[in-house]
Write an enzyme that holds these catalytic residues in place. Structure first.
Site, PDB file in Angstrom:
ATOM      1  N   GLN A  62       0.842  -1.189   0.000  1.00 22.07           N
ATOM      2  CA  GLN A  62       0.000   0.000   0.000  1.00 22.07           C
ATOM      3  C   GLN A  62       0.877   1.239   0.000  1.00 22.07           C
ATOM      4  OE1 GLN A  62      -2.183   0.687   3.613  1.00 22.07           O
ATOM      5  NE2 GLN A  62      -3.765   1.892   2.602  1.00 22.07           N
ATOM      6  N   GLY A  63       0.819   2.042  -1.042  1.00 18.44           N
ATOM      7  CA  GLY A  63       1.627   3.253  -1.144  1.00 18.44           C
ATOM      8  C   GLY A  63       0.812   4.494  -0.837  1.00 18.44           C
ATOM      9  N   SER A 116       1.134   6.648   2.787  1.00 19.31           N
ATOM     10  CA  SER A 116       1.830   7.630   3.615  1.00 19.31           C
ATOM     11  C   SER A 116       3.157   8.061   2.987  1.00 19.31           C
ATOM     12  CB  SER A 116       2.100   7.051   5.006  1.00 19.31           C
ATOM     13  OG  SER A 116       0.893   6.789   5.689  1.00 19.31           O
ATOM     14  N   GLU A 161      -9.714  -1.066   5.162  1.00 22.14           N
ATOM     15  CA  GLU A 161      -8.497  -1.290   5.933  1.00 22.14           C
ATOM     16  C   GLU A 161      -8.756  -1.120   7.425  1.00 22.14           C
ATOM     17  OE1 GLU A 161      -3.936   0.456   6.414  1.00 22.14           O
ATOM     18  OE2 GLU A 161      -5.466   1.648   5.421  1.00 22.14           O
TER      19      GLU A 161
END
Length: 393
Positions: free
Chosen positions: A131-132, A134, A249
């Site tokens: 997951q990109g 932050s 999430e």
């Protein structure tokens, strides 16, 4: 006999015949988790067999449509499967960010080509996703991200950095938020892109934590070419996908608060801190464990009710923040009590067995639960604004 009763009997018989005995034992370490992916190394043949059998049934993603590799089960059938797996203490055949997060987003926003290409690979455990989201300077204020994608006609050239990217160094692909329209308002101009981790210009660097492990990474994009067909939803509308994905999430992070994967009572028996009747000897600790158990059962009921509402089309919305906040607090309490029940054994850091030191490391890792997926402070702000409708400061 009703159709659901028939399904129940068939499911029980199938699980009894197909779930290996070793996959009915508690997981002792992270090596027992099946993450899938091209680089994943199975801990045993049974682990591989369990994944293959469940994937063939579509039961790694039981409610996803069958045409995308799922089981096509109804809500009630999926609940039967869940209960029957719990009855025999079966391990999840596959743990995946693709299942928790990307899959639901693709089902809602993806093109038919994206669904038929990626979803079956996710259900079979053939592709592992990172997951990109932050970035340095864009954590809680995610929309402040600065990773940019320059339009080159048939592709974007992406440059920037992500941080706290879980297991990025072990993943095959990453779904990333990229600012493709720099002049658009803050929450617009962000696109949701799918990027192959093996493409030129993608690199990762593990971040070592206090626990001694490195589940998180920095991820760098240096002139990475991303084809236009790798966008989910419309250009500049990635924030819609991001919000939808975050609700899933947070709900899944919250699920750790109700799980029975760690029982402080078992820890007390292991350390010998029990009385002649087999009860936890310390009455204060015994009371704390009882309160945790009651709170976890109440939370599980709430979690199931909200999932039922979501399955009926009502959505989760801001309730995901409530689940995420309370679920992570429960999980931290569970780890605290587990350490207390272990006594001095909980301080063990190194030893002769692979699992030695795991309780302490897991306790340290649990502290991040109230940060990842949006900090507890952010969740409380969301609840104050969208659920309690309190006036802003």
């Amino acid at each position: 006999m009703s159709d659901l009763e028939s399904f129940h009997d068939e499911t029980r018989a199938w699980l009894e015949a197909n779930c290996p005995d070793s996959m009915r034992l508690p997981m002792k370490s992270e090596k027992d988790i099946c993450w899938g992916g091209k680089r994943f190394e199975f801990a045993s043949e049974d682990q591989k067999l369990w994944l293959e059998r469940m994937a063939a049934k579509g039961w790694t993603c039981p409610t996803w449509p069958a045409e995308y590799g799922g089981g096509g089960l109804s809500k009630d059938e999926a609940q039967v499967l869940k209960e029957e797996m719990e009855r025999i203490k079966a391990r999840p055949p596959l743990i995946s960010f693709g299942i928790w997060m990307l899959g639901p987003a693709l089902l809602k926003y993806g093109t038919e080509e994206q669904k038929t290409h990626y979803l079956p690979q996710i259900t079979r455990g053939e592709i592992r996703w990172a997951q990109g989201y932050s970035e340095p300077g864009a954590g809680s204020d995610l929309a402040a991200l600065r990773t940019k994608g320059e339009d080159k006609g048939d592709h974007w050239v992406v440059n920037g950095q992500k941080v706290w990217t879980s297991y990025a160094d072990e993943c095959d692909w990453i779904f990333a938020l990229v600012r493709t329209e720099p002049d658009a308002p803050k929450h617009l101009g962000i696109s949701f892109l799918l990027i192959d981790m093996t493409w030129n210009g993608v690199s990762t660097k593990p971040i070592k934590l206090i626990s001694g492990k490195s589940p998180f990474c920095e991820t760098f994009f240096d002139d990475v070419k991303v084809p236009k067909e790798n966008i989910v939803n419309e250009p500049g509308r990635g924030w819609d996908v991001a919000k939808y994905l975050l609700s899933h999430e947070r709900a899944n992070i919250a699920g750790g608060g109700s799980g029975a994967q760690m029982n402080p009572v078992n820890a007390a028996h292991k350390s010998g801190e029990v009385d002649a009747d087999g009860r936890v000897a310390d009455p204060i600790l015994r009371g704390d464990i009882a309160r945790l158990t009651i709170d976890a059962l109440a939370f599980e009921t709430t979690l199931q009710r909200i999932k039922d509402q979501a399955d009926s089309g009502q959505g989760v919305g801001a309730k995901a923040s409530m689940l995420k906040y309370y679920g992570t607090e429960l999980n931290k309490r569970r780890h605290e009590l587990n350490m207390s029940a272990l006594g001095t054994d909980g301080l063990l850091w190194e030893g002769d067995k692979p699992e030695d030191g795991d309780p302490a490391r897991s306790w340290l890792r649990s502290r991040a639960n109230s940060i990842e997926g949006g900090t507890s402070e952010i969740q409380l702000n969301i609840l104050a604004k969208r659920v309690l409708e309190l006036p802003g400061g």
